[in-house]
Design an enzyme around this catalytic site. Structure first.
Site, PDB file in Angstrom:
ATOM      1  N   ASP A 130      32.174  67.856  24.128  1.00 55.24           N
ATOM      2  CA  ASP A 130      33.238  68.307  23.239  1.00 55.24           C
ATOM      3  C   ASP A 130      33.323  67.381  22.032  1.00 55.24           C
ATOM      4  OD1 ASP A 130      35.211  70.043  22.447  1.00 55.24           O
ATOM      5  OD2 ASP A 130      36.805  69.018  23.541  1.00 55.24           O
ATOM      6  N   TYR A 132      34.989  66.730  17.911  1.00 54.36           N
ATOM      7  CA  TYR A 132      36.324  66.458  17.362  1.00 54.36           C
ATOM      8  C   TYR A 132      36.260  66.693  15.854  1.00 54.36           C
ATOM      9  CZ  TYR A 132      40.801  63.787  17.586  1.00 54.36           C
ATOM     10  OH  TYR A 132      42.120  63.374  17.565  1.00 54.36           O
ATOM     11  N   HIS A 137      43.309  68.693  12.758  1.00 51.24           N
ATOM     12  CA  HIS A 137      43.756  68.337  14.105  1.00 51.24           C
ATOM     13  C   HIS A 137      43.650  66.824  14.320  1.00 51.24           C
ATOM     14  CE1 HIS A 137      44.230  68.393  18.488  1.00 51.24           C
ATOM     15  NE2 HIS A 137      43.113  67.679  18.574  1.00 51.24           N
ATOM     16  N   ARG A 146      49.207  56.848  15.241  1.00 51.13           N
ATOM     17  CA  ARG A 146      49.065  55.798  14.233  1.00 51.13           C
ATOM     18  C   ARG A 146      49.535  56.351  12.890  1.00 51.13           C
ATOM     19  NH1 ARG A 146      44.477  56.420  17.021  1.00 51.13           N
ATOM     20  NH2 ARG A 146      43.720  57.776  15.377  1.00 51.13           N
ATOM     21  N   GLU A 202      43.799  73.931  23.741  1.00 45.71           N
ATOM     22  CA  GLU A 202      43.149  73.565  22.485  1.00 45.71           C
ATOM     23  C   GLU A 202      42.266  74.718  22.037  1.00 45.71           C
ATOM     24  OE1 GLU A 202      41.185  69.732  22.838  1.00 45.71           O
ATOM     25  OE2 GLU A 202      43.069  68.701  22.376  1.00 45.71           O
ATOM     26  N   GLU A 204      39.325  76.140  20.255  1.00 42.12           N
ATOM     27  CA  GLU A 204      38.031  75.628  19.785  1.00 42.12           C
ATOM     28  C   GLU A 204      37.010  76.763  19.728  1.00 42.12           C
ATOM     29  OE1 GLU A 204      36.556  72.083  21.623  1.00 42.12           O
ATOM     30  OE2 GLU A 204      38.558  71.319  22.113  1.00 42.12           O
ATOM     31  N   ASP A 236      40.002  74.203  25.548  1.00 48.34           N
ATOM     32  CA  ASP A 236      39.917  72.890  26.219  1.00 48.34           C
ATOM     33  C   ASP A 236      41.323  72.527  26.705  1.00 48.34           C
ATOM     34  OD1 ASP A 236      39.315  70.305  27.020  1.00 48.34           O
ATOM     35  OD2 ASP A 236      39.405  69.494  24.978  1.00 48.34           O
ATOM     36  N   ARG A 240      48.517  66.404  28.252  1.00 47.65           N
ATOM     37  CA  ARG A 240      48.767  65.360  27.247  1.00 47.65           C
ATOM     38  C   ARG A 240      49.350  64.089  27.847  1.00 47.65           C
ATOM     39  NH1 ARG A 240      45.365  67.171  23.585  1.00 47.65           N
ATOM     40  NH2 ARG A 240      45.894  69.236  22.799  1.00 47.65           N
ATOM     41  N   TYR A 247      43.421  57.515  28.269  1.00 43.30           N
ATOM     42  CA  TYR A 247      42.306  57.708  27.327  1.00 43.30           C
ATOM     43  C   TYR A 247      41.693  56.421  26.791  1.00 43.30           C
ATOM     44  CZ  TYR A 247      44.599  56.830  22.784  1.00 43.30           C
ATOM     45  OH  TYR A 247      45.198  56.255  21.688  1.00 43.30           O
ATOM     46  N   LYS A 256      41.294  66.385  30.912  1.00 34.81           N
ATOM     47  CA  LYS A 256      40.536  67.498  30.350  1.00 34.81           C
ATOM     48  C   LYS A 256      39.638  68.179  31.377  1.00 34.81           C
ATOM     49  CE  LYS A 256      41.232  66.417  25.806  1.00 34.81           C
ATOM     50  NZ  LYS A 256      41.633  67.353  24.747  1.00 34.81           N
ATOM     51  N   THR A 260      37.863  74.186  31.665  1.00 33.56           N
ATOM     52  CA  THR A 260      37.582  74.610  30.294  1.00 33.56           C
ATOM     53  C   THR A 260      37.254  76.091  30.356  1.00 33.56           C
ATOM     54  OG1 THR A 260      36.635  72.440  29.798  1.00 33.56           O
ATOM     55  CG2 THR A 260      36.106  74.235  28.272  1.00 33.56           C
ATOM     56  N   THR A 362      39.386  70.851  18.548  1.00 31.90           N
ATOM     57  CA  THR A 362      40.481  71.745  18.158  1.00 31.90           C
ATOM     58  C   THR A 362      40.419  72.070  16.676  1.00 31.90           C
ATOM     59  OG1 THR A 362      41.798  70.642  19.830  1.00 31.90           O
ATOM     60  CG2 THR A 362      42.971  72.058  18.281  1.00 31.90           C
ATOM     61  N   GLU A 376      50.503  69.806  18.421  1.00 29.96           N
ATOM     62  CA  GLU A 376      50.751  69.806  16.979  1.00 29.96           C
ATOM     63  C   GLU A 376      51.935  70.709  16.612  1.00 29.96           C
ATOM     64  OE1 GLU A 376      46.368  70.552  16.837  1.00 29.96           O
ATOM     65  OE2 GLU A 376      46.657  69.870  14.778  1.00 29.96           O
TER      66      GLU A 376
END
Ligand code: CA
Length: 430
Positions: A130, A132, A137, A146, A202, A204, A236, A240, A247, A256, A260, A362, A376
């Site tokens: 997978d 990114y 996203h 952050r 997600e 995708e 996916d 969360r 993670y 995850k 899928t 995503t 989101e």
């Protein structure tokens, strides 16, 4: 990718339901694996609301080629391995057989109703990776963690990805059992184990690998698109709360790998040819891709519109239609193209194999109306998503069903769709 007689908007099929079909007109001809009875797996192509049995057409001498016998197998891995030219030849022959009435009597016995069969995974998935590449996203999720520095410095140089779990890839309709795992809230000193309280989807695109590369041999950017057998929708599913705790430092794991979901039909690059677009220009100040990621096809962006819909238990009981959560498009969401993803994946000599599955990551648009996850849409669970019947959501509840949908539309071309990718959430198991 050139346009040919198979893309002619004037072309129609003697299979009546194909003409004007929203997903599967004769200009699409996606490949898949179906079972008319338990364990009887066959390769077919969708035409309207029917499926033509390709193994049977080979047996009847109606499809010929050095690659033809792979169509008698139970998965598409063998045919994918025959490469791009074989797929073009099959497409040309199918287009001829299903448009010219002279073939009707010979083909008709080998048609089945889609409603009478169960679709299977199109290929045995050896490896699943997978990526990114959805930049909006990545920015949105980065902001949650952050605020001052949402995108990490490698993002605009490296198509970021991680190795996913192949064994838990399932075809549309498979139930989504809520996973349990470790999670630790910000106010808790130690983690506790229990059912995920922040289950998410997600949106995708999935990429099916066609012809592979030998271990040690990279795939040049100029050849990467020839190694793509086709595309699907991919969900996916993501827990969360588990993800936030587990993670670091090695990336997603149990958050995850519980499931899928992919749509069953493989939409070939040949079918997508009329809808491909130039990659959107990089914003001013962004670096040029390093040389090994340059030199791909002129039109490398997927001109596909994407929708996510939800049907809650209450909506289902009331007979309501699914409610659309988002509408966006793939082309503007992807910072790296599918071809660049393939090139990067093999750039260290890693061997891709026919039937490997690659997720794009995503795909969210810059606008909120096109966000591809509940993380989101609910701004990290802080803002309720209103549904038309008065219900609200921040994450998925038991009984919720999520549908991903995708369409290609362009002036001068017959529209095609990708078929359904859905799953309903079931309660956690003790
Ligand atoms: Ca993902």
């Amino acid at each position: 990718m050139t346009l040919d007689a198979t893309h002619d908007p004037a072309l129609s099929s003697w299979v009546d339901s194909a003409n004007g079909h929203p997903d599967f007109p004769i200009q699409n001809l996606p490949l898949g694996v179906f079972a008319a009875s338990e364990g009887d797996y066959r390769i077919g192509a969708a035409i309207g609301d029917r499926i033509v049995d390709l193994g049977a057409l080979v047996d009847a001498g109606l499809i010929e080629g050095e690659w033809a016998e792979t169509l008698g197998e139970e998965t598409l891995n063998g045919f994918f391995g025959e490469g791009y030219e074989a797929a073009s030849q099959l497409r040309a022959r199918l287009s001829q057989l299903l448009s010219d009435k002279a073939h009707r009597a010979a083909i008709e016995p080998h048609l089945v109703d889609q409603s009478a069969v169960e679709m299977q995974l199109p290929a045995s998935v050896g490896d699943y990776t997978d990526f990114y590449v959805g930049i909006h996203h990545a920015t949105n999720v980065g902001k949650l963690f952050r605020p001052d520095n949402p995108l990490l410095p490698n993002y605009k140089y490296v198509p970021i990805g991680y190795h996913g779990r192949a064994s838990s890839v399932r075809v549309s309709g498979h139930p989504v059992v809520r996973p349990s795992g470790q999670r630790k809230g910000p106010d808790q000193e130690v983690p506790a184990r229990g059912p995920s309280a922040r289950l998410d989807y997600e949106l995708e695109m999935g990429i099916w690998v066609g012809e592979g590369n030998a271990l040690g041999d990279p795939i040049p950017a100029s050849e990467a698109s020839q190694h793509i057998a086709g595309y699907c929708l991919l969900n996916d599913w993501s827990a969360r709360d588990l993800q936030a705790w587990e993670y670091q430092p090695l990336g997603p794991f149990l958050a995850k790998s519980f499931l899928t979901t992919v749509s069953p039909w493989v939409i070939t690059p040949q079918a997508l040819a009329p809808f491909m677009e130039a990659m959107p220009p990089r914003p001013d100040g962004d670096p040029e891709p390093l040389p090994y990621l340059q030199g791909g096809p002129d039109k490398a962006a997927l001109g596909i519109s994407l929708d996510v819909l939800i049907l809650t238990e209450k909506m289902r009981e009331a007979g309501d239609a699914p409610h659309r959560l988002s509408h966006g498009e793939a082309a503007s969401a992807m910072y790296w193209s599918a071809a660049q993803i393939v090139t990067h994946h093999a750039s260290n000599g890693c061997n891709l194999q026919p039937g490997d599955l690659i997720g794009t990551g995503t795909l969210s648009t810059a606008k909120e109306s096109g966000y591809g996850s509940m993380l989101e849409l609910s701004n990290g669970g802080k803002k309720a998503i209103d549904l038309p019947n008065g219900e609200t959501r921040t994450f998925l509840e038991d009984g919720d069903e999520i549908f991903l949908a995708a369409r290609c539309e362009k002036e001068g071309a017959i529209s095609i769709g990708l078929g359904s990718c859905s799953g309903r959430v079931l309660p956690a198991r003790a």
